[in-house]
Design a protein around this motif. Structure first.
Motif, PDB file in Angstrom:
ATOM      1  N   PRO B 290       0.812  -1.341   0.003  1.00  0.00           N
ATOM      2  CA  PRO B 290       0.139   0.287   0.126  1.00  0.00           C
ATOM      3  C   PRO B 290       0.832   1.304   0.033  1.00  0.00           C
ATOM      4  O   PRO B 290       1.966   1.331   0.560  1.00  0.00           O
ATOM      5  N   VAL B 291       0.318   1.952  -0.635  1.00  0.00           N
ATOM      6  CA  VAL B 291       1.083   3.526  -0.699  1.00  0.00           C
ATOM      7  C   VAL B 291       0.384   4.606  -0.602  1.00  0.00           C
ATOM      8  O   VAL B 291      -0.973   4.721  -0.923  1.00  0.00           O
ATOM      9  N   LEU B 292       0.926   5.370   0.473  1.00  0.00           N
ATOM     10  CA  LEU B 292      -0.118   6.796   0.825  1.00  0.00           C
ATOM     11  C   LEU B 292       0.737   8.056   0.605  1.00  0.00           C
ATOM     12  O   LEU B 292       2.066   7.732   0.878  1.00  0.00           O
ATOM     13  N   HIS B 293      -0.028   8.856  -0.046  1.00  0.00           N
ATOM     14  CA  HIS B 293       1.043  10.330  -0.005  1.00  0.00           C
ATOM     15  C   HIS B 293       1.134  11.035   1.360  1.00  0.00           C
ATOM     16  O   HIS B 293       0.324  10.764   2.085  1.00  0.00           O
ATOM     17  N   PHE B 294       2.227  11.598   1.242  1.00  0.00           N
ATOM     18  CA  PHE B 294       2.630  12.199   2.609  1.00  0.00           C
ATOM     19  C   PHE B 294       1.460  13.082   3.194  1.00  0.00           C
ATOM     20  O   PHE B 294       1.368  13.297   4.259  1.00  0.00           O
ATOM     21  N   ALA B 295       0.973  13.991   2.092  1.00  0.00           N
ATOM     22  CA  ALA B 295      -0.060  14.827   2.649  1.00  0.00           C
ATOM     23  C   ALA B 295      -1.182  14.094   3.003  1.00  0.00           C
ATOM     24  O   ALA B 295      -2.026  14.612   4.138  1.00  0.00           O
ATOM     25  N   ASP B 296      -1.621  13.079   2.501  1.00  0.00           N
ATOM     26  CA  ASP B 296      -2.739  12.236   3.008  1.00  0.00           C
ATOM     27  C   ASP B 296      -2.399  11.631   4.594  1.00  0.00           C
ATOM     28  O   ASP B 296      -3.060  11.524   5.260  1.00  0.00           O
ATOM     29  N   ALA B 297      -1.147  11.006   4.573  1.00  0.00           N
ATOM     30  CA  ALA B 297      -0.829  10.688   5.758  1.00  0.00           C
ATOM     31  C   ALA B 297      -0.697  11.675   6.850  1.00  0.00           C
ATOM     32  O   ALA B 297      -1.220  11.328   7.909  1.00  0.00           O
ATOM     33  N   LEU B 298      -0.522  12.981   6.656  1.00  0.00           N
ATOM     34  CA  LEU B 298      -0.612  14.172   7.805  1.00  0.00           C
ATOM     35  C   LEU B 298      -1.966  13.923   8.053  1.00  0.00           C
ATOM     36  O   LEU B 298      -2.237  14.156   9.263  1.00  0.00           O
ATOM     37  N   ARG B 299      -2.813  14.108   6.924  1.00  0.00           N
ATOM     38  CA  ARG B 299      -4.091  14.104   7.381  1.00  0.00           C
ATOM     39  C   ARG B 299      -4.861  13.115   8.193  1.00  0.00           C
ATOM     40  O   ARG B 299      -5.472  13.261   9.173  1.00  0.00           O
ATOM     41  N   MET B 300      -4.268  11.813   8.016  1.00  0.00           N
ATOM     42  CA  MET B 300      -4.747  10.777   8.533  1.00  0.00           C
ATOM     43  C   MET B 300      -4.404  10.696  10.137  1.00  0.00           C
ATOM     44  O   MET B 300      -5.256  10.071  10.846  1.00  0.00           O
ATOM     45  N   VAL B 301      -3.069  11.372  10.332  1.00  0.00           N
ATOM     46  CA  VAL B 301      -2.837  11.081  11.718  1.00  0.00           C
ATOM     47  C   VAL B 301      -2.947  12.534  12.493  1.00  0.00           C
ATOM     48  O   VAL B 301      -2.777  12.593  13.527  1.00  0.00           O
ATOM     49  N   GLY B 302      -3.895  13.632  11.894  1.00  0.00           N
ATOM     50  CA  GLY B 302      -4.408  14.547  12.333  1.00  0.00           C
ATOM     51  C   GLY B 302      -3.140  15.622  12.719  1.00  0.00           C
ATOM     52  O   GLY B 302      -3.171  16.375  13.567  1.00  0.00           O
ATOM     53  N   ALA B 303      -2.097  15.627  11.761  1.00  0.00           N
ATOM     54  CA  ALA B 303      -0.911  16.568  11.917  1.00  0.00           C
ATOM     55  C   ALA B 303      -1.297  17.758  11.011  1.00  0.00           C
ATOM     56  O   ALA B 303      -1.884  17.817  10.031  1.00  0.00           O
ATOM     57  N   SER B 328      -1.671  -5.483   6.034  1.00  0.00           N
ATOM     58  CA  SER B 328       0.012  -5.422   5.718  1.00  0.00           C
ATOM     59  C   SER B 328       0.862  -4.906   6.858  1.00  0.00           C
ATOM     60  O   SER B 328       0.719  -4.038   7.481  1.00  0.00           O
ATOM     61  N   ASP B 329       1.977  -5.499   7.012  1.00  0.00           N
ATOM     62  CA  ASP B 329       3.224  -4.882   8.006  1.00  0.00           C
ATOM     63  C   ASP B 329       3.887  -4.039   7.151  1.00  0.00           C
ATOM     64  O   ASP B 329       4.599  -3.354   7.884  1.00  0.00           O
ATOM     65  N   PHE B 330       3.585  -3.643   6.171  1.00  0.00           N
ATOM     66  CA  PHE B 330       4.439  -2.457   5.481  1.00  0.00           C
ATOM     67  C   PHE B 330       3.338  -1.580   4.547  1.00  0.00           C
ATOM     68  O   PHE B 330       2.377  -1.776   4.512  1.00  0.00           O
ATOM     69  N   ILE B 331       3.882  -0.354   4.832  1.00  0.00           N
ATOM     70  CA  ILE B 331       3.116   0.794   4.180  1.00  0.00           C
ATOM     71  C   ILE B 331       4.386   1.941   3.576  1.00  0.00           C
ATOM     72  O   ILE B 331       5.168   2.070   4.529  1.00  0.00           O
ATOM     73  N   ALA B 332       4.076   2.047   2.374  1.00  0.00           N
ATOM     74  CA  ALA B 332       4.976   3.200   1.705  1.00  0.00           C
ATOM     75  C   ALA B 332       4.295   4.601   1.737  1.00  0.00           C
ATOM     76  O   ALA B 332       3.146   4.848   1.573  1.00  0.00           O
ATOM     77  N   ILE B 333       5.105   5.583   2.173  1.00  0.00           N
ATOM     78  CA  ILE B 333       4.772   6.736   2.295  1.00  0.00           C
ATOM     79  C   ILE B 333       5.474   7.632   1.242  1.00  0.00           C
ATOM     80  O   ILE B 333       6.635   7.673   1.249  1.00  0.00           O
ATOM     81  N   GLU B 334       4.807   8.013   0.052  1.00  0.00           N
ATOM     82  CA  GLU B 334       5.551   8.841  -1.070  1.00  0.00           C
ATOM     83  C   GLU B 334       5.232  10.194  -1.123  1.00  0.00           C
ATOM     84  O   GLU B 334       4.247  10.844  -0.096  1.00  0.00           O
ATOM     85  N   GLY B 335       5.896  11.063  -1.538  1.00  0.00           N
ATOM     86  CA  GLY B 335       5.693  12.322  -1.770  1.00  0.00           C
ATOM     87  C   GLY B 335       6.352  13.297  -0.725  1.00  0.00           C
ATOM     88  O   GLY B 335       6.196  14.460  -0.811  1.00  0.00           O
ATOM     89  N   TYR B 336       7.319  12.888   0.262  1.00  0.00           N
ATOM     90  CA  TYR B 336       7.770  13.765   1.315  1.00  0.00           C
ATOM     91  C   TYR B 336       8.058  15.217   0.765  1.00  0.00           C
ATOM     92  O   TYR B 336       8.765  15.141  -0.401  1.00  0.00           O
ATOM     93  N   PRO B 337       8.178  16.172   1.590  1.00  0.00           N
ATOM     94  CA  PRO B 337       8.382  17.524   1.013  1.00  0.00           C
ATOM     95  C   PRO B 337       9.820  17.611   0.605  1.00  0.00           C
ATOM     96  O   PRO B 337      10.796  17.180   1.009  1.00  0.00           O
ATOM     97  N   MET B 338       9.902  18.204  -0.601  1.00  0.00           N
ATOM     98  CA  MET B 338      11.250  18.394  -1.131  1.00  0.00           C
ATOM     99  C   MET B 338      12.190  19.239  -0.236  1.00  0.00           C
ATOM    100  O   MET B 338      13.297  19.030  -0.235  1.00  0.00           O
ATOM    101  N   ALA B 339      11.608  20.201   0.542  1.00  0.00           N
ATOM    102  CA  ALA B 339      12.501  20.749   1.528  1.00  0.00           C
ATOM    103  C   ALA B 339      13.140  19.867   2.527  1.00  0.00           C
ATOM    104  O   ALA B 339      14.144  20.211   3.087  1.00  0.00           O
ATOM    105  N   LYS B 340      12.597  18.733   2.887  1.00  0.00           N
ATOM    106  CA  LYS B 340      13.329  17.833   3.882  1.00  0.00           C
ATOM    107  C   LYS B 340      13.981  16.801   3.142  1.00  0.00           C
ATOM    108  O   LYS B 340      14.508  15.889   3.871  1.00  0.00           O
ATOM    109  N   ARG B 341      14.236  16.654   2.114  1.00  0.00           N
ATOM    110  CA  ARG B 341      14.869  15.659   1.040  1.00  0.00           C
ATOM    111  C   ARG B 341      16.214  16.154   0.664  1.00  0.00           C
ATOM    112  O   ARG B 341      16.445  17.359   0.439  1.00  0.00           O
ATOM    113  N   PRO B 342      17.108  15.287   0.474  1.00  0.00           N
ATOM    114  CA  PRO B 342      18.371  15.830  -0.197  1.00  0.00           C
ATOM    115  C   PRO B 342      18.354  16.329  -1.647  1.00  0.00           C
ATOM    116  O   PRO B 342      17.340  16.057  -2.176  1.00  0.00           O
TER     117      PRO B 342
END
Lengths: 451, 451
Positions: B290-303, B328-342
């Motif tokens: 399963p793949v979740l976008h970072f923006a959706d992940a933030l919403r899901m955890v209420g951040a 699933s024991d695994f989940i991928a989070i995609e789309g992390y903010p450019m500002a925090k990535r190399p």
């Protein structure tokens, strides 16, 4: 609750696009079918009416025929540009593998490449070594150069496969260590959170300790030597293939495992496409590697009987002798003088120059020469705690500074031994390169820390 | 001319001695036959007329029955002493595996062992973590502790087997590097022949360059982080399982390879004796993670929607959600903010906050969470030289200081991406250890540089 995407395919290509065909598989494709190739423009040859593009991918070369004036402008496709080519498989006995791709649609995947610093399309890379090293990321793209590393990779596969089948466990030991004890000299110092640490010169102490856990262990990892030498066979960082095993009778049991390991490495190389491409002679490893005692080796090369070590020219002579006399590219020299081996070396019983144990002249250690070059050092180690204490004290050192290493021996360690193979030397000798730097993509030495 | 010995067998044992039998194979031996065992005295239980010696070797335990007053004096055989036992195979339904060895002749192979710092014969190792770490060489002999590393070794086998089968080439890249450029912070400095060098924080730059040569590469090696953190999931030296591949469409192609790799690692662990001995639940890797976008992940955890990263408690929540919702024991989070990535991270096309390329908010990068813990970081990288120059300049740095890395991109690099798996985190999560130090034989951290 958002619905996550579970798709791992991308919509960027039409689903009607054929799957990628590798250059190696092109000759098996039916003439008339559409194929999709990806790779680098290896060579461009413009004739009056057509241009031949030779495409290079990880498996080989493929010929693409472009009718001039048709399709993508060729000026945007200089050599080394990465492209995707969709076209028709067409028989042509003159083409490599008997087929070529015609009616191509060519899509560059990156901007046009700048002219490479070395001519990758020539059959042989003719650049001088410093040029090769300075431009490693590009120079290693040359098929013959690439094949040299594929020989290294095949060797690693053969090494692990042989040991996995023989009940060995792969281990990972720390490269940051607290004391520079193994030899004292030639270590790199590290600032470790404000206190001194060192880069491990070998996994020796750790692989021995792990014999107490797994009996039979191996590790492939970097080792670091602050070598002041500037020679064709020394590097400041190299890959060591380390093996250690317990419950041996003496170093001959270790040599028997070494024979299997080297044979397994040679077999893996022999089976590789790279060996064929390079046309290298992969050595047959004899069922039993000839063994010569150090004292006999000295006599054979005409050196004084009190020489403490073999010089490179001695090793060459012994290598020639092994080939002439035994048809072997390998010869093991056993019994090196205790005085020249590390403190953990097991003596050769009964070789005392004075009375009783502790005064032995010779050791149960060995070097393996491959085509007259030292490739492997190994042997039996001490296994009794009291022997370690005596050996360390005899060198004027304090056993307390070895406390964490010696712990394993206080609590029961079997007779054991092992060896270490230098990967770069093995590959250099296999492909008959004069300098280990020719087979090391990013060598580190006295002068070189980049790229 | 002396005649070298070509024998690799030693005369020290009579040729009539049977070959060594491993504990694992003892139940298959015919009752009444003579066997020779070797190993450690795991446990000694003295009864009125007999003493049971439980012998431990690399494959398991074997019971030896000694009639008191017969043969070797038992006082020289404390636990952990290494011994050789020759005796008779005898059926006994009460013995482990249904057989034991009787009428033994026991030969110690070393001096009597001192009492171990931890009780290795108990079913579980109850020592506190600092004790376990201080006495690693002995504590890892415990069968349950040993099995934890065997899970790591099996994982490495599965990792390589999956990639070898998919056309990847193993590479070895330098750990001594000339510039601390990748992140600047958290690097260890080395005195390199009098000038500064650094320990590589990752093989990132080198594995990318080697995509230009081999298209698909992997490396298993140490990486070094001068982590000021003192947490249960950070180490100053750990094993990174690095992968990089070319000719991808975007990061979803990278995720598809990651799925195969993790499944291959899980399969290898599942097939190991160690997994059975530990009774661990090896996860089933879903056909599509399963793949979740970072923006959706933030919403899901209420951040807050402008959070730049996920906190450990967010990762736990997402892990629980993946298990509940997708099994699933695994989940991928995609789309992390450019500002925090190399800087080498490829942006997510069309996610610009301003106008045009260069202003994208999201990236084509991902993290893979395993049971709610970040296990893998990966993504698509930039592949155009001009994009690198712009990205480096945008961070206020000088592209000239990256010249040797950028060379590969001047001369044609395909779209590519990759990932890195932390071996210790993978094993810790698999065996449900709370701290990565519990599964690392010789951890290195802010406080610990020995043993």
């Amino acid at each position: 609750m958002p619905t996550p995407s579970t798709s791992t395919s991308s919509p960027s290509l039409p689903t009607s696009a054929p799957a990628r065909t590798l250059a190696r598989d092109l000759p098996a494709a039916a003439p008339g079918t559409m194929v999709r190739l990806q790779g680098w423009v290896h060579r461009r040859r413009e004739l009056a009416t057509v241009t031949f593009l030779v495409l290079r991918d990880r498996t080989g070369l493929a010929q693409v025929v472009v009718r001039n004036g048709v399709g993508r402008a060729l000026e945007v496709l200089p050599e080394e540009t990465t492209v995707e080519v969709t076209g028709t498989v067409t028989s042509n006995p003159q083409a490599p593998g008997g087929v070529e791709v015609t009616e191509p649609v060519i899509t560059p995947l990156t901007d046009a490449a700048e002219t490479p610093p070395v001519e990758l399309w020539r059959p042989a890379l003719t650049a001088a070594l410093p040029t090769l090293l300075d431009h490693a990321a590009v120079a290693w793209r040359h098929p013959a150069q690439k094949a040299r590393w594929e020989v290294a990779a095949a060797s690693l596969r053969g090494f692990r496969a042989t040991l996995d089948a023989a009940g060995f466990t792969e281990i990972c030991t720390p490269k940051l260590v607290g004391t520079a004890t193994e030899s004292g000299a030639n270590v790199f110092a590290v600032d470790y959170f404000g206190r001194p640490a060192y880069l491990a010169q070998s996994p020796q102490f750790y692989k021995q300790q792990m014999v107490g856990v797994f009996e039979r262990v191996y590790e492939v990892g970097p080792v670091f030597r602050a070598e002041p030498h500037d020679t064709v066979r020394h590097l400041a960082e190299y890959r060591s293939l380390d093996v250690e095993l317990g419950f041996v009778r003496d170093h001959h049991d270790v040599l028997a495992v070494l024979r299997e390991v080297v044979a397994g490495m040679a077999d893996a190389v022999r089976a590789s496409e790279a060996a064929e491409r390079l046309g290298i002679e992969v050595p047959e490893v004899p069922a039993e590697i000839p063994v010569l005692h150090f004292a006999d080796a000295l006599r054979m090369v005409g050196a004084p009987t009190d020489e403490p070590d073999l010089a490179p020219e001695h090793e060459r002579t012994l290598g020639e002798w092994a080939l002439a006399e035994h048809g072997s590219d390998f010869i093991a020299i056993e019994g090196y003088p205790m005085a020249k081996r590390p403190f953990y070396t097991h003596p050769q019983p009964g070789s005392g120059v004075g009375s009783g144990p502790g005064n032995e002249r010779w050791s149960n250690s060995f070097d393996l020469l491959f085509r007259g070059l030292e490739l492997v050092t190994g042997g039996q180690r001490l296994h009794r705690y009291a022997d370690y204490v005596a050996a360390i004290e005899a060198r004027g050192e304090d056993p307390a500074s070895y406390a964490s290493y010696l712990q394993a021996f206080r609590h029961g360690m079997p007779p054991h031994g092992g060896f270490a193979i230098g990967l770069e030397r093995w590959v250099a000798r296999l492909v008959r390169a004069a300098n280990v730097r020719e087979v090391t993509p990013f060598p580190r030495d006295l002068h070189r820390l980049t790229p």
